[in-house]
Design an enzyme around this catalytic site. Structure first.
Site: not given
Length: 401
Positions: A313, A361, A373
């Protein structure tokens, strides 16, 4: 940083995914099959096996912990690389200083040998080359008194070089020890990720086709709810922009009515007058970052990866903004501080959206409640609602440039 969030059932989060159907089905299973080795066991179903919902919760917790371990791995990897550079620089410096020190030592030895040959010093002068401290040796009145100014300067220079070289050797030794510690942290984080993902694979093998189908149905319902919330956010943002534009227009009309003059057509830009709206330069950079991110859709998530074939990520967000000429730190922990925090209701395309209490994240906002993402191991870079894991999972929004 260990995760301290409560487990959340999330399923596979495949809304908006652009991947093959078989991959999507596999991802749905993987996302629901993780379990933390130290997580508290859930109450079993009546037949002694965990229910589908219980498996889902265990899976979610494992993936969150694996994601946290991945960011620790990223941090340790970056730190290791920086420390290795420092160690190499110090060792090169020590080698150069040692060479210079040896040359100075040879010169001083020639002084002592010459004085011995001429009888101007006692035979003990020869012990200079074995002395721990040349200064202690030359401090003797019987020898220092016979040295020329150039020779005395050579002694002083040698002592200074010796002291500096010893200090550099100490720094190099400490840096090597620190590097070793960081390398151990790197190995620990790597082992943690691998262990948790291994547990997920093991649980995956135990699911039946019927259970996978049921989980897919649960996930579809969650996707629909996430899409509904994204649409609501898009509506709220549109209303906010309209209010900003009206306020800007009223301000411009008021200035014109006051006879301010000099305000030609196009001077009022609406949202540009709002403190939450980015300027033109940000918009240009954001477009480049988003163009890069969109080009990565479909590439696999691989923990610790920074491209070009795969990403995690924070590796994706770092690479996307690098394409726009903006340097972001490597980890989510640092990226969350690399810009200005803005409300979600005022998020603009290109902003970074961070998730979970431990900030493990991140995705790139593209507008209308959606983001790009790299979700987690076993998935692919994709477009998805920012509510993919529920509203409470959103930590903050940061404008990086």
């Amino acid at each position: 940083m260990a995760s301290h969030r409560k487990s959340r059932p999330t399923g596979t989060r495949v809304a908006g995914i652009r991947t093959p159907a078989l991959a999507t089905a596999a991802l749905t299973s993987v996302a629901l099959l993780s379990q933390s080795a130290n997580a508290a066991p859930a109450a079993p179903s009546t037949d002694g096996n965990p229910s589908l919902e219980e498996v889902e919760k265990k899976v979610d917790e494992l993936y969150r912990q694996a994601e946290s371990a991945t960011e620790k791995y990223n941090a340790a990897k970056e730190k290791t690389a920086n420390q290795r550079k420092r160690v190499d620089t110090l060792l090169d410096d020590v080698a150069e200083r040692t060479q210079s020190l040896n040359e100075a030592r040879e010169e001083l030895g020639s002084f002592a040998a010459a004085q011995y040959r001429t009888g101007s010093a006692v035979p003990g002068t020869a012990t200079f080359l074995l002395a721990d401290s040349p200064q202690d040796y030359f401090d003797q009145d019987q020898l220092m008194g016979r040295l020329t100014g150039r020779q005395k300067a050579a002694v002083d220079d040698y002592v200074t070089q010796q002291s500096e070289t010893m200090e550099k050797r100490r720094e190099a030794t400490e840096s090597l020890e620190t590097l070793t510690d960081t390398q151990n942290d790197l190995k620990t984080a790597k082992a943690t990720v691998q262990k948790k993902l291994g547990t997920a694979r093991e649980l995956l093998s135990k699911l039946t086709a019927e259970e996978r189908a049921r989980l897919a149905a649960i996930e579809k319902k969650k996707q629909e709810e996430a899409a509904r919330k994204a649409a609501e956010l898009a509506r709220q943002q549109a209303e906010e922009r309209e209010r900003q534009e009206q306020a800007a227009q009223q301000q411009e009309d008021g200035s014109s009515g006051a006879g301010s003059g000099g305000t030609g057509p196009g001077t009022g830009t609406g949202s540009s007058t709002s403190p939450s709206a980015p300027d033109a330069s940000y918009g240009t950079k954001a477009e480049k970052a988003l163009a890069f991110a969109r080009a990565q859709i479909g590439k696999p998530y691989v923990w610790g990866a920074t491209g070009p074939g795969s990403y995690d990520c924070s590796g994706l967000t770092q690479a996307a903004w690098k394409a726009a000429g903006v340097t972001l730190p490597r980890t989510t922990y640092d990226q969350v501080d690399a810009g200005t925090t803005v409300p979600l209701s005022q998020a603009q395309a290109g902003d970074l959206v961070f998730f979970y209490d431990d900030v493990t994240h991140v995705g790139i906002y593209i507008g209308n409640g959606m983001m790009i993402h790299a979700p987690k191991p076993g998935t692919y870079v994709r477009e998805e609602s920012v509510y993919y894991d529920g509203e409470s999972s959103i930590h903050s929004v940061v404008r990086p440039a």
